[in-house]
Design a protein around this motif. Structure first.
Motif, PDB file in Angstrom:
ATOM      1  N   THR A   1       0.836  -1.207   0.000  1.00 37.65           N
ATOM      2  CA  THR A   1       0.000   0.000   0.000  1.00 37.65           C
ATOM      3  C   THR A   1       0.866   1.249   0.000  1.00 37.65           C
ATOM      4  N   SER A   2       1.911   1.230   0.823  1.00 39.76           N
ATOM      5  CA  SER A   2       2.826   2.382   0.906  1.00 39.76           C
ATOM      6  C   SER A   2       3.527   2.633  -0.424  1.00 39.76           C
ATOM      7  N   VAL A   3       3.918   1.564  -1.094  1.00 38.92           N
ATOM      8  CA  VAL A   3       4.545   1.698  -2.415  1.00 38.92           C
ATOM      9  C   VAL A   3       3.561   2.318  -3.405  1.00 38.92           C
ATOM     10  N   SER A   4       2.344   1.799  -3.415  1.00 34.79           N
ATOM     11  CA  SER A   4       1.356   2.207  -4.427  1.00 34.79           C
ATOM     12  C   SER A   4       0.873   3.635  -4.268  1.00 34.79           C
ATOM     13  N   ILE A   5       0.691   4.097  -3.017  1.00 28.94           N
ATOM     14  CA  ILE A   5       0.103   5.431  -2.830  1.00 28.94           C
ATOM     15  C   ILE A   5       1.008   6.537  -3.364  1.00 28.94           C
ATOM     16  N   LEU A   6       2.325   6.288  -3.416  1.00 31.04           N
ATOM     17  CA  LEU A   6       3.206   7.273  -4.039  1.00 31.04           C
ATOM     18  C   LEU A   6       3.462   6.939  -5.504  1.00 31.04           C
ATOM     19  N   ALA A   7       3.702   5.665  -5.793  1.00 29.90           N
ATOM     20  CA  ALA A   7       4.038   5.266  -7.173  1.00 29.90           C
ATOM     21  C   ALA A   7       2.932   5.621  -8.164  1.00 29.90           C
ATOM     22  N   VAL A   8       1.677   5.619  -7.719  1.00 27.90           N
ATOM     23  CA  VAL A   8       0.555   5.891  -8.620  1.00 27.90           C
ATOM     24  C   VAL A   8       0.618   7.294  -9.211  1.00 27.90           C
ATOM     25  N   ASP A   9       1.332   8.196  -8.542  1.00 31.29           N
ATOM     26  CA  ASP A   9       1.438   9.566  -9.042  1.00 31.29           C
ATOM     27  C   ASP A   9       2.534   9.733 -10.092  1.00 31.29           C
ATOM     28  N   PHE A  10       3.275   8.663 -10.371  1.00 28.69           N
ATOM     29  CA  PHE A  10       4.325   8.702 -11.397  1.00 28.69           C
ATOM     30  C   PHE A  10       3.855   7.988 -12.660  1.00 28.69           C
ATOM     31  N   PRO A  11       4.273   8.435 -13.824  1.00 28.33           N
ATOM     32  CA  PRO A  11       3.817   7.815 -15.084  1.00 28.33           C
ATOM     33  C   PRO A  11       4.322   6.391 -15.282  1.00 28.33           C
ATOM     34  N   GLN A  12       5.379   6.003 -14.590  1.00 25.19           N
ATOM     35  CA  GLN A  12       5.924   4.653 -14.741  1.00 25.19           C
ATOM     36  C   GLN A  12       5.046   3.591 -14.068  1.00 25.19           C
ATOM     37  N   TYR A  13       4.161   4.029 -13.179  1.00 24.41           N
ATOM     38  CA  TYR A  13       3.218   3.110 -12.532  1.00 24.41           C
ATOM     39  C   TYR A  13       2.046   2.919 -13.487  1.00 24.41           C
TER      40      TYR A  13
ATOM     41  N   ILE B   1       4.265  13.788 -12.352  1.00 23.36           N
ATOM     42  CA  ILE B   1       3.702  13.354 -13.639  1.00 23.36           C
ATOM     43  C   ILE B   1       4.731  13.381 -14.760  1.00 23.36           C
ATOM     44  N   HIS B   2       5.667  14.320 -14.686  1.00 26.03           N
ATOM     45  CA  HIS B   2       6.646  14.466 -15.766  1.00 26.03           C
ATOM     46  C   HIS B   2       8.032  13.951 -15.375  1.00 26.03           C
ATOM     47  N   SER B   3       8.090  13.049 -14.416  1.00 27.16           N
ATOM     48  CA  SER B   3       9.374  12.510 -13.945  1.00 27.16           C
ATOM     49  C   SER B   3       9.907  11.456 -14.900  1.00 27.16           C
ATOM     50  N   THR B   4      11.221  11.395 -15.028  1.00 28.97           N
ATOM     51  CA  THR B   4      11.856  10.358 -15.852  1.00 28.97           C
ATOM     52  C   THR B   4      11.897   9.048 -15.090  1.00 28.97           C
ATOM     53  N   THR B   5      12.168   7.958 -15.795  1.00 27.42           N
ATOM     54  CA  THR B   5      12.179   6.634 -15.175  1.00 27.42           C
ATOM     55  C   THR B   5      13.246   6.520 -14.091  1.00 27.42           C
ATOM     56  N   ALA B   6      14.471   6.964 -14.390  1.00 27.40           N
ATOM     57  CA  ALA B   6      15.571   6.880 -13.426  1.00 27.40           C
ATOM     58  C   ALA B   6      15.254   7.702 -12.170  1.00 27.40           C
ATOM     59  N   PHE B   7      14.697   8.893 -12.372  1.00 32.36           N
ATOM     60  CA  PHE B   7      14.350   9.757 -11.246  1.00 32.36           C
ATOM     61  C   PHE B   7      13.242   9.124 -10.401  1.00 32.36           C
ATOM     62  N   THR B   8      12.253   8.546 -11.069  1.00 31.35           N
ATOM     63  CA  THR B   8      11.140   7.896 -10.366  1.00 31.35           C
ATOM     64  C   THR B   8      11.642   6.752  -9.490  1.00 31.35           C
ATOM     65  N   LEU B   9      12.481   5.896 -10.052  1.00 31.90           N
ATOM     66  CA  LEU B   9      13.013   4.761  -9.288  1.00 31.90           C
ATOM     67  C   LEU B   9      13.845   5.240  -8.104  1.00 31.90           C
ATOM     68  N   CYS B  10      14.602   6.291  -8.314  1.00 32.39           N
ATOM     69  CA  CYS B  10      15.425   6.853  -7.245  1.00 32.39           C
ATOM     70  C   CYS B  10      14.547   7.385  -6.109  1.00 32.39           C
ATOM     71  N   ILE B  11      13.522   8.153  -6.451  1.00 29.53           N
ATOM     72  CA  ILE B  11      12.617   8.730  -5.445  1.00 29.53           C
ATOM     73  C   ILE B  11      11.873   7.635  -4.682  1.00 29.53           C
ATOM     74  N   LEU B  12      11.345   6.638  -5.398  1.00 30.62           N
ATOM     75  CA  LEU B  12      10.593   5.560  -4.756  1.00 30.62           C
ATOM     76  C   LEU B  12      11.483   4.752  -3.801  1.00 30.62           C
ATOM     77  N   HIS B  13      12.715   4.492  -4.207  1.00 33.99           N
ATOM     78  CA  HIS B  13      13.633   3.745  -3.339  1.00 33.99           C
ATOM     79  C   HIS B  13      14.019   4.568  -2.103  1.00 33.99           C
ATOM     80  N   LEU B  14      14.281   5.849  -2.285  1.00 34.79           N
ATOM     81  CA  LEU B  14      14.611   6.701  -1.142  1.00 34.79           C
ATOM     82  C   LEU B  14      13.432   6.810  -0.179  1.00 34.79           C
ATOM     83  N   TYR B  15      12.247   6.968  -0.737  1.00 35.54           N
ATOM     84  CA  TYR B  15      11.007   7.078   0.063  1.00 35.54           C
ATOM     85  C   TYR B  15      10.781   5.818   0.894  1.00 35.54           C
ATOM     86  N   MET B  16      10.868   4.650   0.271  1.00 36.40           N
ATOM     87  CA  MET B  16      10.632   3.400   0.995  1.00 36.40           C
ATOM     88  C   MET B  16      11.769   3.100   1.977  1.00 36.40           C
ATOM     89  N   PHE B  17      13.011   3.420   1.576  1.00 39.12           N
ATOM     90  CA  PHE B  17      14.132   3.157   2.479  1.00 39.12           C
ATOM     91  C   PHE B  17      14.047   4.043   3.719  1.00 39.12           C
TER      92      PHE B  17
END
Length: 506
Positions: free
Chosen positions: A141-153, A471-487
């Motif tokens: 749930t924690s992953v999804s509530i932030l990831a859903v706001d990125f286009p890669q989700y 919404i306009h984040s790149t893939t590398a940036f999205t993965l970086c943000i999601l990993h930092l957020y969860m970590f």
């Protein structure tokens, strides 16, 4: 279009995904858990001691238990079918290495090992699958509530607008299911007699943090004009209110009806609610408001989805109470739990058949209404998810028996059989070290402060959305943000757990 309206449009008018894709996604968590356990056993086999470094333990847990989930719901979503196969093959390779090395040391026939495994006794006071289920629902749930706001989700994973089965639609129901598994009525011993309404009184005091959080979320969202999906719960309602009111209503019902008949109450609730939806104008009211043009005038119109879906969530909760009571029946051997898995699997298959019939002849799945099909779907998939964790635990128990002295945190303890005092000691003896290792386990850390973890994830999601144009984040940036957020979220829980701090004020 403003940033707020752009983000609202980004998560609106979606239709969900297939049941098969959701099943494939859910299989990742048990496989990751199995992989972590096998790696720890392999480490013990090589070095003769468990992994005791808190730093490396946190890193291992995060990389194996959390990181694959982040990749699978973003860059690997298009090839999701292959991800479980790759992880399963990796697990098979580790197990093969463990077994082959053990076979060189003690030449015991495989059939004899299996026979010994079936007769193994497990700690009846702890069912790790329940803990892991609840933690992983929280993590997903924690992953999804932030990831859903990125286009890669993928948009198909987000909550469906009216009908459909999105991953996040399942998460809401799974949260209710996980709460019911450990509710006071389930944990109460059958031989302990208490006043009928004592649990209800306790719930009144225990749900105030949820009410407080619900009000806090409402005020913060409105004050900063944060984007929100109105058709999800309504204008003022949110999931914290739903959790609180479902728990209160369930305690009232369980004070009136016997706990062992909660499944009967659940069926009656779900069926009656669906009948009212189909035979009255209630369905049209939920979907289009009292004037048929989606009016939000008045409290009931404004929050119709959140208020009326309570009936469906309450049915899920009551059915889950029955599952919790059944799971907590005294089972102390591998054989008992193997039979339990078969019973759960049969129940899940029957529910999937009912789901097919309900979708074809009654109504498609709708989280927005929490209708009968939604209730059946959530219960079927939750049972399947739970079964996977039980099977994972049994697999790890078998592997631990191969490597005597090895241990895995948040896994079943192997105990001596009741007649152990009169028989020679076998490999089915207490493994030891499980309790000592729990302080360096990420699952135990999150489990100790589950509500705080969920609250922290919500706060961090808000902060990220305010600071970043997701919404306009790149893939590398999205993965970086999601990993930092969860970590960050996991690290906070890990530090609190290491210091034995439980932030609970009720």
């Amino acid at each position: 279009m403003s940033q707020k309206h752009l983000k609202e449009a980004f998560i609106s008018n979606l239709n969900g995904t297939s049941l098969l894709e959701i099943s494939l996604g859910l299989s990742l968590a048990p496989l990751c858990l199995l992989c972590r356990g096998l790696l720890l056993i392999l480490h013990y086999l090589h070095y003769g001691k468990p992994l005791r470094s808190r730093k490396y333990s946190l890193l291992l847990d995060f990389l194996v238990l959390v990181s694959p989930l982040l990749f699978s719901c973003t860059v690997l979503s298009s090839v999701l079918f292959f991800v479980p196969i790759i992880i399963a093959a990796f697990c098979a390779g580790i197990f093969s290495k463990i077994y082959s090395q053990r076979r060189h040391e003690t030449r015991v026939p495989f059939r004899q090992i299996v026979k010994g495994f079936q007769e193994t006794y497990l700690d009846p006071g702890y069912i790790p699958a329940i803990t892991v289920f609840r933690v992983y629902v929280n993590v997903l749930t924690s992953v999804s509530i932030l990831a859903v706001d990125f286009p890669q989700y993928p948009r198909r994973y987000a909550k469906a607008e009216t009908y459909g089965t999105g991953v996040m639609d399942f998460g809401v129901g799974a949260f209710i299911f996980g709460n019911a598994l450990v509710c006071p009525e389930v944990r109460q011993k059958s031989y302990v007699t208490q006043p009928k309404f004592s649990s209800l009184a306790r719930q009144f005091f225990s749900v105030w943090p949820l009410i407080f959080l619900g009000v806090g979320r409402l005020l913060s969202v409105k004050s900063i004009e944060y984007h929100e999906h109105t058709s999800e719960y309504g204008v003022h309602w949110n999931f914290f209110f739903t959790l609180a009111f479902v728990r209160l209503a369930a305690s009232l019902l369980l004070a009136i009806f016997p706990r062992t008949k909660s499944w009967v109450v659940a069926i009656n609730l779900a069926v009656l609610y669906q009948l009212i939806l189909n035979t009255t104008s209630l369905k049209m009211f939920i979907l289009h408001g009292s004037n048929g043009r989606d009016t939000r005038v008045g409290f009931l119109n404004a929050n119709r989805e959140g208020l009326l879906s309570l009936f469906g969530y309450l049915a899920i909760y009551m059915a889950s109470v029955q599952v919790g009571l059944w799971l907590l029946k005294c089972r102390n051997s591998v054989k008992d739990w193997t039979e339990a898995v078969c019973s759960l699997l049969l129940t899940a298959l029957v529910l999937f058949v009912f789901l097919h019939v309900s979708q074809a002849y009654v109504d498609p799945v709708s989280r927005r209404m929490a209708n009968l099909s939604y209730c059946i779907w959530v219960l079927a998939h939750c049972l399947t998810f739970l079964i996977c964790f039980v099977v994972t635990d049994l697999t790890l128990v078998f592997t631990k028996l191969l490597v005597k002295g090895s241990s895995v945190p948040c896994c079943w303890n192997v105990v001596k059989p009741p007649n152990a005092s009169t028989e020679p000691e076998t490999e089915a003896v207490p493994v030891g070290g499980e309790g000592k290792l729990s302080h360096i386990c990420l699952i135990s850390a999150i489990n100790k402060n589950q509500l705080l973890f969920f609250l922290l994830a919500n706060v961090m999601t808000g902060i990220v959305n305010i600071l970043i144009d997701t919404i306009h984040s790149t893939t590398a940036f999205t993965l970086c943000i999601l990993h930092l957020y969860m970590f960050f979220n996991c690290l906070i829980m890990y530090i609190l757990h290491a210091k034995n701090i439980v932030l609970k004020f009720w």
